[in-house]
Design a protein around this motif. Structure first.
Motif, PDB file in Angstrom:
ATOM      1  N   ARG A 112     -31.394  38.647  70.530  1.00  0.00           N
ATOM      2  CA  ARG A 112     -30.895  38.513  69.235  1.00  0.00           C
ATOM      3  C   ARG A 112     -29.415  38.800  69.226  1.00  0.00           C
ATOM      4  O   ARG A 112     -29.050  40.095  68.650  1.00  0.00           O
ATOM      5  CB  ARG A 112     -31.651  39.041  68.232  1.00  0.00           C
ATOM      6  N   PRO A 113     -28.478  37.953  69.406  1.00  0.00           N
ATOM      7  CA  PRO A 113     -27.135  38.176  69.338  1.00  0.00           C
ATOM      8  C   PRO A 113     -26.501  38.599  67.960  1.00  0.00           C
ATOM      9  O   PRO A 113     -25.411  38.917  67.695  1.00  0.00           O
ATOM     10  CB  PRO A 113     -26.201  37.214  70.019  1.00  0.00           C
ATOM     11  N   SER A 114     -27.152  37.972  66.947  1.00  0.00           N
ATOM     12  CA  SER A 114     -27.150  38.222  65.708  1.00  0.00           C
ATOM     13  C   SER A 114     -28.628  38.095  64.838  1.00  0.00           C
ATOM     14  O   SER A 114     -29.554  37.868  65.266  1.00  0.00           O
ATOM     15  CB  SER A 114     -26.090  37.133  65.001  1.00  0.00           C
ATOM     16  N   ARG A 115     -28.419  38.794  63.558  1.00  0.00           N
ATOM     17  CA  ARG A 115     -29.742  38.706  62.864  1.00  0.00           C
ATOM     18  C   ARG A 115     -30.405  37.473  62.788  1.00  0.00           C
ATOM     19  O   ARG A 115     -31.677  37.578  62.974  1.00  0.00           O
ATOM     20  CB  ARG A 115     -29.392  39.486  61.558  1.00  0.00           C
ATOM     21  N   ASP A 116     -29.727  36.409  62.529  1.00  0.00           N
ATOM     22  CA  ASP A 116     -30.662  35.285  62.379  1.00  0.00           C
ATOM     23  C   ASP A 116     -30.498  34.205  63.390  1.00  0.00           C
ATOM     24  O   ASP A 116     -31.067  33.040  63.440  1.00  0.00           O
ATOM     25  CB  ASP A 116     -30.203  34.440  60.958  1.00  0.00           C
ATOM     26  N   ARG A 117     -30.095  34.712  64.539  1.00  0.00           N
ATOM     27  CA  ARG A 117     -30.002  33.935  65.704  1.00  0.00           C
ATOM     28  C   ARG A 117     -30.665  34.500  66.933  1.00  0.00           C
ATOM     29  O   ARG A 117     -30.380  35.507  67.076  1.00  0.00           O
ATOM     30  CB  ARG A 117     -28.323  33.408  66.186  1.00  0.00           C
ATOM     31  N   ALA A 118     -31.028  33.717  67.847  1.00  0.00           N
ATOM     32  CA  ALA A 118     -31.864  34.168  68.694  1.00  0.00           C
ATOM     33  C   ALA A 118     -31.301  33.303  70.246  1.00  0.00           C
ATOM     34  O   ALA A 118     -30.914  32.294  69.940  1.00  0.00           O
ATOM     35  CB  ALA A 118     -33.220  34.056  68.537  1.00  0.00           C
ATOM     36  N   VAL A 119     -31.327  33.997  71.221  1.00  0.00           N
ATOM     37  CA  VAL A 119     -31.490  33.080  72.627  1.00  0.00           C
ATOM     38  C   VAL A 119     -32.917  33.280  73.159  1.00  0.00           C
ATOM     39  O   VAL A 119     -33.557  34.276  73.121  1.00  0.00           O
ATOM     40  CB  VAL A 119     -30.582  33.946  73.502  1.00  0.00           C
TER      41      VAL A 119
END
Length: 197
Positions: free
Chosen positions: A185-192
């Motif tokens: 999760r590179p940011s709270r609302d985005r995932a890889v």
């Protein structure tokens, strides 16, 4: 009423160009981007016209090295698009935080593919088009030698009221339903997410 089983998906190289034009439309973000944002350096992106972006996608389709995406049909009507190619084709994505901080894969490895964009026409959403497109993208990547396929979705459980214009990456639930695993999760609302093929 149509069901998800009525959605068919074909490689963009196997469909009439007019069907691609229908999906991208003449208004909204898809009609201006034509899935070129992740391919172009910022300076080039800033000066591109919608016709130039459309022309670039058409050249990429003609080159078929490999096909840059899939088109979905519902009852014979072109209704959606999914961009899928080797990650090496997406210069901006390779430098983006979501990828540099979120992916453990070598950015120069052509066996790593990426799903970068979904377009589903207004009036055809919530009919299983996105899921069908993702399955088609995975199948195409597998057939063309991909080892891993990544996605960079929005987590709508965190970003509950995200407008549809911001969901072009796809949703986390869409990818996990297709068997992708959360990588980071590179940011709270985005995932890889990734699927090993």
């Amino acid at each position: 009423m149509p069901t998800t089983t009525d959605v068919t998906v074909r490689s963009v190289v196997d469909v009439p160009w007019d069907d691609v034009r229908t999906v991208f439309g003449t208004r909204g973000d898809p009609s201006t981007c034509w899935c070129q944002y992740f391919k172009l350096p910022n300076a080039a992106w800033e000066t591109m016209t919608r016709d130039e972006c459309a022309g670039l996608l058409q050249q990429q389709v003609r080159a078929n090295d490999p096909a840059p995406g899939m088109i979905a049909y519902l009852e014979g009507e072109p209704v959606g698009w999914c961009a899928v190619e080797p990650k090496t084709h997406y210069e901006r994505l390779r430098r983006a935080k979501v990828s540099t901080q979120g992916s453990s894969e070598d950015p120069d490895d052509a066996s790593v593919w990426a799903v970068t964009c979904f377009v589903v026409r207004v009036g055809f959403r919530k009919k299983g088009v996105g899921g069908a497109l993702l399955r088609g993208a995975v199948d195409q990547a597998r057939e063309l030698g991909a080892r891993v396929i990544e996605g960079y979705p929005v987590d709508t459980a965190v970003r509950v009221k995200a407008p549809s214009a911001e969901l072009y990456h796809g949703t986390l639930s869409l990818f996990t339903a297709a068997g992708f695993e959360l990588v980071s999760r590179p940011s709270r609302d985005r995932a890889v997410v990734a699927l090993t093929l």
